[in-house]
Design a protein around this motif. Structure first.
Motif, PDB file in Angstrom:
ATOM      1  N   TYR A 156      -4.322  -3.846  -1.925  1.00 46.47           N
ATOM      2  CA  TYR A 156      -3.919  -2.501  -2.339  1.00 46.47           C
ATOM      3  C   TYR A 156      -3.842  -2.410  -3.863  1.00 46.47           C
ATOM      4  CZ  TYR A 156      -2.491  -1.701   2.516  1.00 46.47           C
ATOM      5  OH  TYR A 156      -2.468  -1.565   3.877  1.00 46.47           O
ATOM      6  N   VAL A 210      -5.864   1.619  -0.778  1.00 45.93           N
ATOM      7  CA  VAL A 210      -6.624   0.441  -0.358  1.00 45.93           C
ATOM      8  C   VAL A 210      -7.671   0.079  -1.406  1.00 45.93           C
ATOM      9  CG1 VAL A 210      -8.206  -0.500   1.379  1.00 45.93           C
ATOM     10  CG2 VAL A 210      -6.242   0.880   2.087  1.00 45.93           C
ATOM     11  N   GLY A 223       0.181  -0.880   7.826  1.00 40.82           N
ATOM     12  CA  GLY A 223       0.496   0.467   7.370  1.00 40.82           C
ATOM     13  C   GLY A 223       1.966   0.787   7.478  1.00 40.82           C
ATOM     14  N   GLU A 272       3.071   5.628   4.369  1.00 44.31           N
ATOM     15  CA  GLU A 272       2.075   6.628   3.998  1.00 44.31           C
ATOM     16  C   GLU A 272       0.719   5.991   3.698  1.00 44.31           C
ATOM     17  OE1 GLU A 272       3.704   8.675   0.651  1.00 44.31           O
ATOM     18  OE2 GLU A 272       4.878  10.062   1.883  1.00 44.31           O
ATOM     19  N   HIS A 273       0.698   4.686   3.439  1.00 45.85           N
ATOM     20  CA  HIS A 273      -0.555   4.034   3.061  1.00 45.85           C
ATOM     21  C   HIS A 273      -1.388   3.669   4.297  1.00 45.85           C
ATOM     22  CE1 HIS A 273       2.333   0.804   3.855  1.00 45.85           C
ATOM     23  NE2 HIS A 273       1.308   0.026   4.122  1.00 45.85           N
ATOM     24  N   GLU A 274      -2.644   3.407   4.056  1.00 44.67           N
ATOM     25  CA  GLU A 274      -3.596   3.098   5.122  1.00 44.67           C
ATOM     26  C   GLU A 274      -3.468   1.630   5.550  1.00 44.67           C
ATOM     27  OE1 GLU A 274      -8.483   2.811   5.664  1.00 44.67           O
ATOM     28  OE2 GLU A 274      -7.603   3.915   3.972  1.00 44.67           O
ATOM     29  N   ASP A 283      -5.687  -4.345  12.165  1.00 37.62           N
ATOM     30  CA  ASP A 283      -5.306  -3.653  13.403  1.00 37.62           C
ATOM     31  C   ASP A 283      -4.193  -4.413  14.115  1.00 37.62           C
ATOM     32  OD1 ASP A 283      -6.632  -5.440  15.710  1.00 37.62           O
ATOM     33  OD2 ASP A 283      -8.025  -5.323  13.994  1.00 37.62           O
TER      34      ASP A 283
END
Length: 508
Positions: free
Chosen positions: A173, A182, A249, A261-263, A267
């Protein structure tokens, strides 16, 4: 009329501002503070007050501590007798800490320095003046603590909403406009680390793999080289990295994780598989450590301050036990000390015998011996043992043993096909014969003088000397590693029978 001559009082003006905001202005807060102080000093010209030309200004420094360059310079000048009066705009410009203010007042009193706040006129040479100053300073400290609490509450509320509130930006990040964005190139490196750990299932192999791929910690542009990053991964940072839910996230606060709030970069399925593997690996390490029976675990270090961890290997049905430098386990051979690994029984025997002799506790159990040890540092020339201090005021006793490691030996259990002598027992026998020779040739007239030279208790020396009278056949068997399992240093009795035949029968 006789005019009374007054001594000139040299006045040092100290100014401070907590933040950088507004400092770029032509006339900022520091200038305003100094102007007000100069005006006050001029009003006291009849008392002999004069402004010193030196500027003692601390821009963007907190008043919560005394670690400020201009304040330190002012205190040095006070020590050198260059200042008579310290003038500030308000008391909290000097400090917001009541404890720090007490230290400063003590320094001022020792040099007969007067202290003046131009908006709050006090005389620190009187008890009432000190009382009033302390009351005002208490309120200043209270105000500072309230501001700190407000900031903490704001950070907590922002984190719970998933907002980035600053701090160390993680790999993958970048921080832009107070948000985490990102970094595509670094994000791919993050995914590679998670994927390769699942494939390799080992930190040692993962470290080597990341080195080959050139993947390092996040690079940062800072003033200090130690915080610039860009260094190879090691076990600790890797473990923290693989457990960091920020890559899902999420945002952390107060021991809990919230939707950020970040991506996300990783997964949930991959992250959960990594956590399961980390958990199972940690459990396996605990089981291995508990089964190793290593009494020096957590206490033994190499001479480059790497912890030496217990390990073992098996060959032809024989279990080999040893201690290995954690630098080796992390794949950092160049960071390891002069002794990278050592046979467990070799080091355990030497340490136990040394501690028994130092503390004169020949009958104590091995566990009791280990509990008295604080730290052991191992090098190729000596062993340094630090014992637990008996009380907080006494220094921790230490033992230094000249020693040479048998670097080819990694085990404490000799293979049946290749018998090996017990190094601890052999060393004790050699030492006993050397002591006996010293007594015979008159180098030491008595056991007491020999013990004093060896820095041991005479009782320990007398017990050790019994090994010089073992039967020749038994000594030969010990040197060749053919002696029975019962012929250990601990099993040899303190009082030996006179007949050598009884020695061999007694010890198998």
């Amino acid at each position: 009329m006789i005019t009374e001559s007054r001594k000139a009082l040299r006045c040092a003006i100290y100014t401070r501002k907590s933040t950088e905001h507004g400092l770029e202005q032509e006339f900022n807060s520091l200038d305003a503070q100094r102007e007000a102080c100069e005006a006050y000093i001029k009003s006291q010209a009849s008392q002999g007050w004069k402004v010193l030309p030196q500027h003692y200004a601390d821009p963007a420094y907190s008043g919560g501590n005394l670690d400020r360059p201009a304040l330190k310079r002012l205190l040095r000048d006070i020590e050198h007798g260059k200042v008579d009066v310290v003038v500030v705009y308000k008391i909290d410009r000097l400090t917001r800490s009541l404890a720090d203010f007490a230290k400063l007042v003590e320094t001022f009193d020792a040099r007969s320095i007067s202290f003046v706040a131009v908006t709050q006129q006090f005389n620190t040479t009187t008890s009432m003046g000190r009382l009033t100053l302390n009351v005002l300073l208490s309120f200043a400290q209270f105000e500072r603590e309230l501001a700190s609490e407000r900031v903490k509450d704001k950070v907590a509320a922002s984190r719970k909403k998933g907002k980035w509130t600053g701090g160390t930006v993680p790999l993958g990040y970048d921080a832009r406009d107070k948000k985490l964005v990102v970094n595509r190139a670094e994000a791919e490196a993050v995914r590679t680390i998670f994927r390769r750990y699942l494939e390799l299932k080992s930190f040692a192999r993962l470290v080597a793999d990341l080195d080959n791929r050139g993947i390092v910690t996040k690079r940062r542009n800072t003033k200090f080289a130690k915080f610039q990053g860009g260094i190879p991964f090691t076990y600790g940072p890797l473990a923290y990295f693989l457990k960091n839910r920020i890559y899902l996230g999420e945002m952390h606060h107060g021991g809990k994780w919230f939707k950020g709030e970040h991506e996300a970069i990783v997964d949930h399925e991959t992250f959960d598989r990594v956590q399961q593997l980390l958990k199972s690996a940690a459990t396996a390490r605990k089981v291995k450590r508990s089964e190793s029976g290593a009494p020096l675990v957590g206490k033994l270090y190499d001479d480059r301050d790497n912890l030496m961890s217990p390990s073992f290997s098996s060959k032809n049905g024989v279990r080999y036990r040893f201690y290995v430098s954690s630098a080796m386990l992390r794949g950092r051979k160049d960071k390891a000390g002069s002794v990278r690994r050592i046979a467990a029984r070799e080091i355990e025997g030497v340490v136990e015998e040394a501690v028994r002799g130092k503390l004169d506790i020949a009958d104590a159990s091995g566990q009791a011996i280990t509990e008295r040890i604080e730290r052991i540092v191992l090098s190729d020339a000596k062993i340094r043992i630090t014992l637990n201090a008996q009380d907080s005021e006494s220094p921790a006793p230490t033992i230094e043993i000249p020693w040479t490691s048998n670097k080819a030996s990694y085990d404490c259990v000799p293979a049946p096909s290749k018998p090996k002598p017990d190094p601890t027992l052999v060393q004790a026998i050699v030492r006993a014969h050397a002591w006996l020779a010293d007594l015979k040739n008159g180098r030491f007239p008595s056991v007491e003088e020999l013990a004093e030279s060896a820095k041991l208790h005479p009782k320990v020396v007398r017990q050790a000397l019994r090994l010089a009278f073992l039967a020749p056949g038994l000594i030969l068997a010990i040197l060749e590693g053919r002696h029975a399992a019962g012929a250990t240093l601990r099993r040899i009795p303190k009082t030996l029978p006179l007949a050598w035949s009884a020695h061999e029968q007694m010890l198998g």
